[in-house]
Design an enzyme around this catalytic site. Structure first.
Site, PDB file in Angstrom:
ATOM      1  N   ARG A  86       0.650  -1.305  -0.032  1.00  0.00           N
ATOM      2  CA  ARG A  86       0.116   0.374  -0.104  1.00  0.00           C
ATOM      3  C   ARG A  86       0.684   1.420   0.404  1.00  0.00           C
ATOM      4  O   ARG A  86       0.849   2.300  -0.721  1.00  0.00           O
ATOM      5  CB  ARG A  86      -1.226   0.264   1.554  1.00  0.00           C
ATOM      6  CG  ARG A  86      -1.805  -1.188   1.602  1.00  0.00           C
ATOM      7  CD  ARG A  86      -3.180  -1.415   0.445  1.00  0.00           C
ATOM      8  NE  ARG A  86      -4.013  -2.017   1.032  1.00  0.00           N
ATOM      9  CZ  ARG A  86      -5.300  -2.485  -0.060  1.00  0.00           C
ATOM     10  NH1 ARG A  86      -5.325  -1.915  -1.361  1.00  0.00           N
ATOM     11  NH2 ARG A  86      -6.147  -3.026   0.171  1.00  0.00           N
ATOM     12  N   ARG A 128      15.834  -4.968   8.602  1.00  0.00           N
ATOM     13  CA  ARG A 128      17.477  -5.663   9.906  1.00  0.00           C
ATOM     14  C   ARG A 128      18.196  -6.377   8.825  1.00  0.00           C
ATOM     15  O   ARG A 128      19.158  -6.559   8.896  1.00  0.00           O
ATOM     16  CB  ARG A 128      16.769  -6.063  10.428  1.00  0.00           C
ATOM     17  CG  ARG A 128      16.134  -5.183  11.864  1.00  0.00           C
ATOM     18  CD  ARG A 128      15.688  -6.131  12.626  1.00  0.00           C
ATOM     19  NE  ARG A 128      14.277  -7.299  11.985  1.00  0.00           N
ATOM     20  CZ  ARG A 128      13.005  -8.194  12.476  1.00  0.00           C
ATOM     21  NH1 ARG A 128      13.358  -8.854  13.840  1.00  0.00           N
ATOM     22  NH2 ARG A 128      12.564  -8.646  11.345  1.00  0.00           N
ATOM     23  N   LYS A 185      -0.459   3.066  12.534  1.00  0.00           N
ATOM     24  CA  LYS A 185      -1.252   3.105  13.472  1.00  0.00           C
ATOM     25  C   LYS A 185      -0.466   1.323  14.857  1.00  0.00           C
ATOM     26  O   LYS A 185      -0.661   1.278  13.325  1.00  0.00           O
ATOM     27  CB  LYS A 185      -2.554   2.954  13.585  1.00  0.00           C
ATOM     28  CG  LYS A 185      -2.988   2.395  12.017  1.00  0.00           C
ATOM     29  CD  LYS A 185      -3.295   0.622  12.055  1.00  0.00           C
ATOM     30  CE  LYS A 185      -3.357   0.079  12.673  1.00  0.00           C
ATOM     31  NZ  LYS A 185      -3.309  -1.664  12.290  1.00  0.00           N
TER      32      LYS A 185
HETATM   33  N1  LIG Z   1      -2.844   1.524   8.555  1.00  0.00           N
HETATM   34  C1  LIG Z   1      -3.167   0.760   7.361  1.00  0.00           C
HETATM   35  O1  LIG Z   1      -4.425   0.359   7.367  1.00  0.00           O
HETATM   36  C2  LIG Z   1      -2.208  -0.277   7.890  1.00  0.00           C
HETATM   37  C3  LIG Z   1      -2.536  -1.928   8.080  1.00  0.00           C
HETATM   38  C4  LIG Z   1      -1.566  -2.226   8.400  1.00  0.00           C
HETATM   39  C5  LIG Z   1      -0.234  -2.685   8.988  1.00  0.00           C
HETATM   40  N2  LIG Z   1      -0.445  -1.607   9.584  1.00  0.00           N
HETATM   41  C6  LIG Z   1       1.054  -1.636  10.738  1.00  0.00           C
HETATM   42  O2  LIG Z   1       1.851  -0.931   9.166  1.00  0.00           O
HETATM   43  C7  LIG Z   1       2.669  -1.293  10.239  1.00  0.00           C
HETATM   44  C8  LIG Z   1       3.641  -2.269   9.528  1.00  0.00           C
HETATM   45  O3  LIG Z   1       2.878  -3.474   9.756  1.00  0.00           O
HETATM   46  P1  LIG Z   1       3.023  -4.828   8.295  1.00  0.00           P
HETATM   47  O4  LIG Z   1       1.839  -5.614   8.206  1.00  0.00           O
HETATM   48  O5  LIG Z   1       3.372  -4.228   7.325  1.00  0.00           O
HETATM   49  O6  LIG Z   1       3.786  -5.534   9.574  1.00  0.00           O
HETATM   50  P2  LIG Z   1       4.425  -7.334   8.352  1.00  0.00           P
HETATM   51  O7  LIG Z   1       4.630  -7.043   7.470  1.00  0.00           O
HETATM   52  O8  LIG Z   1       4.770  -8.144   9.942  1.00  0.00           O
HETATM   53  O9  LIG Z   1       6.459  -5.989   8.772  1.00  0.00           O
HETATM   54  C9  LIG Z   1       6.698  -5.724   9.718  1.00  0.00           C
HETATM   55  C10 LIG Z   1       8.400  -4.979   9.532  1.00  0.00           C
HETATM   56  O10 LIG Z   1       9.401  -4.863   9.989  1.00  0.00           O
HETATM   57  C11 LIG Z   1      10.440  -4.997  10.453  1.00  0.00           C
HETATM   58  N3  LIG Z   1      10.521  -5.004  11.417  1.00  0.00           N
HETATM   59  C12 LIG Z   1      11.819  -4.783  12.479  1.00  0.00           C
HETATM   60  N4  LIG Z   1      12.176  -4.812  13.811  1.00  0.00           N
HETATM   61  C13 LIG Z   1      10.872  -6.475  13.569  1.00  0.00           C
HETATM   62  C14 LIG Z   1      11.049  -7.193  14.621  1.00  0.00           C
HETATM   63  N5  LIG Z   1      11.405  -6.975  16.241  1.00  0.00           N
HETATM   64  N6  LIG Z   1       9.934  -7.835  14.626  1.00  0.00           N
HETATM   65  C15 LIG Z   1       9.854  -8.672  13.505  1.00  0.00           C
HETATM   66  N7  LIG Z   1      10.135  -7.726  12.365  1.00  0.00           N
HETATM   67  C16 LIG Z   1      11.135  -6.206  12.654  1.00  0.00           C
HETATM   68  C17 LIG Z   1      10.416  -5.962   9.544  1.00  0.00           C
HETATM   69  O11 LIG Z   1      11.222  -6.166   8.422  1.00  0.00           O
HETATM   70  P3  LIG Z   1      13.239  -6.219   8.737  1.00  0.00           P
HETATM   71  O12 LIG Z   1      13.009  -7.904   8.463  1.00  0.00           O
HETATM   72  O13 LIG Z   1      13.028  -6.161   7.059  1.00  0.00           O
HETATM   73  O14 LIG Z   1      13.520  -5.260   9.370  1.00  0.00           O
HETATM   74  C18 LIG Z   1       9.517  -6.567   9.087  1.00  0.00           C
HETATM   75  O15 LIG Z   1       9.100  -6.896   7.389  1.00  0.00           O
HETATM   76  C19 LIG Z   1       2.097  -2.130  11.647  1.00  0.00           C
HETATM   77  O16 LIG Z   1       2.036  -0.531  12.749  1.00  0.00           O
HETATM   78  C20 LIG Z   1       1.026  -1.853  11.633  1.00  0.00           C
HETATM   79  O17 LIG Z   1      -0.100  -1.998  12.551  1.00  0.00           O
HETATM   80  C21 LIG Z   1      -1.726  -0.817   9.316  1.00  0.00           C
END
Ligand SMILES: NC(=O)c1ccc[n+]([C@@H]2O[C@H](COP(=O)([O-])OP(=O)(O)OC[C@H]3O[C@@H](n4cnc5c(N)ncnc54)[C@H](OP(=O)(O)O)[C@@H]3O)[C@@H](O)[C@H]2O)c1
Length: 342
Positions: free
Chosen positions: A17, A37, A97
């Protein structure tokens, strides 16, 4: 003049997105740098989304030339440290968020951005759906009379009898209470809470919640029913849930003269319709094309350019944290919680 973006946390949401939204935003928006990371993942994401560089060192990314703002999309518990570091480096922040998991972290984020003279925005994309903007306008104009009752629901869906849709497993942090902070409430409930504040233009004074979580055995709730009392006494119901067959996901506000319903708009995908009913006529407006995330990015850049607070602001993000903390306290104790300052 160009507006340079950087992203920290390059998981699913930025990939599907937000990086596309930045690339499609008005001509000034440029995605310059991303941070993971893992250097290999950062490089691959940068190439895929046309960024200049991928970093595995956050401070180095903050020094990348031309970065004006950081979009923070790391796990929820890390939003505060990533926001505060960006602010100290003089970068504006658009934070996903929930903005943070504790009130103390939320306040520290707002204070750090204020001290550095940078803007802090919270990613509540539903404020940028035209149905919701029109509802707010109609409510403020007095068109529905005095608002008396409201509802907002966002549940993630399954295909009912056809079984759950195939979806990639979420990364482990989504199941770690210390990193995610809550279940359905953090995933979609926070969007409902913020949208109701946006639509009604009023503050929440009291919170009562029942969930199927907030216990030692089950810290992360799958379902939450949260009742909010707003200034003036209006009662609003938030329903947040995971894996419900064919959920409706509407936002409804009843006034003394009419009802406004945003049908199927509580979503990451654009669409749905606005229904206006006054007891005599029912009018429908359907929304076919748009991108709430692109509108959010453009609105953030505009706010920065004009030196005003983004919509939603860091204060809005903080208010939402206060309400979710109160909801979890209520779910644990079985009591209503009055918000401080109410
Ligand atoms: N506004 C909206 O509509 C919406 C929709 C979905 C999500 N979100 C928000 O966006 C954020 C990310 O969501 P996402 O769905 O993209 O999550 P995700 O796919 O799980 O990705 C999170 C990323 O953070 C990194 N990371 C850094 N430290 C970490 C740790 N200790 N453990 C695990 N990952 C770590 C990882 O990247 P590396 O491994 O490459 O470092 C991972 O790919 C969240 O806060 C979520 O609430 C918002």
């Amino acid at each position: 003049m160009s507006f340079g973006w950087a992203i920290v946390g390059i998981g699913r949401h930025p990939d599907l997105r937000m990086a596309p939204a930045i690339r499609q935003a008005d001509a000034s928006a440029r995605l310059l740098a991303v941070c993971s990371r893992d250097a290999g993942r950062a490089g691959a994401f940068a190439r895929k989304h046309g960024a200049e560089a991928g970093y595995d060192d956050y401070q180095a990314m903050l020094r990348h030339p031309g970065v004006d703002a950081v979009y923070v999309a790391s796990p929820n518990a890390l939003h505060a440290e990533h926001t505060i570091a960006a602010a100290r480096a003089g970068k504006h922040v658009l934070c996903d968020k929930p903005m943070a998991l504790t009130i103390a972290d939320g306040r520290a984020m707002v204070d750090a951005c204020r001290a550095s003279g940078v803007k802090l925005g919270a990613c509540f994309h539903l404020r940028h759906h035209p149905a919701h903007k029109e509802m707010r306008r109609l409510i403020q104009s007095g068109r529905i009379g005095e608002p008396t009752m409201a509802e907002a629901q966002w549940a993630s869906g399954t295909r009912g009898l056809a079984g759950p849709p195939p979806r990639p497993a979420l990364q482990g942090w989504w199941e770690d209470p210390d990193l995610v902070g809550g279940g359905a409430t953090m995933a979609s409930g926070v969007h409902c809470i913020d949208l109701l504040r946006f639509l009604l233009g009023k503050e929440v004074t009291d919170v009562v919640a029942l969930t199927d979580g907030q216990t030692e055995a089950r810290p992360l709730e799958q379902r939450a029913g949260i009742t909010l009392r707003f200034q003036g006494g209006l009662l609003a119901q938030v329903s947040a849930a995971r894996m419900v067959p064919d959920p409706r996901n509407d936002a409804v506000v009843y006034g003394t003269n009419a009802r406004l319903s945003a049908l199927g708009t509580m979503s990451m995908a654009f669409g749905g319709e606005l229904e206006q009913a006054d007891g005599v006529t029912v009018a429908h407006t359907r929304y076919l094309k748009g991108d709430m995330y692109q509108s959010m990015v453009e609105a953030f850049q505009e706010a920065v350019g004009q030196g005003r607070e983004p919509d939603a602001s860091g204060q809005d993000g903080l208010r939402c944290i206060e309400i979710t903390r109160a909801a979890f306290e209520s779910a644990r104790t079985g009591r209503a919680v009055r918000l401080s300052g109410a």
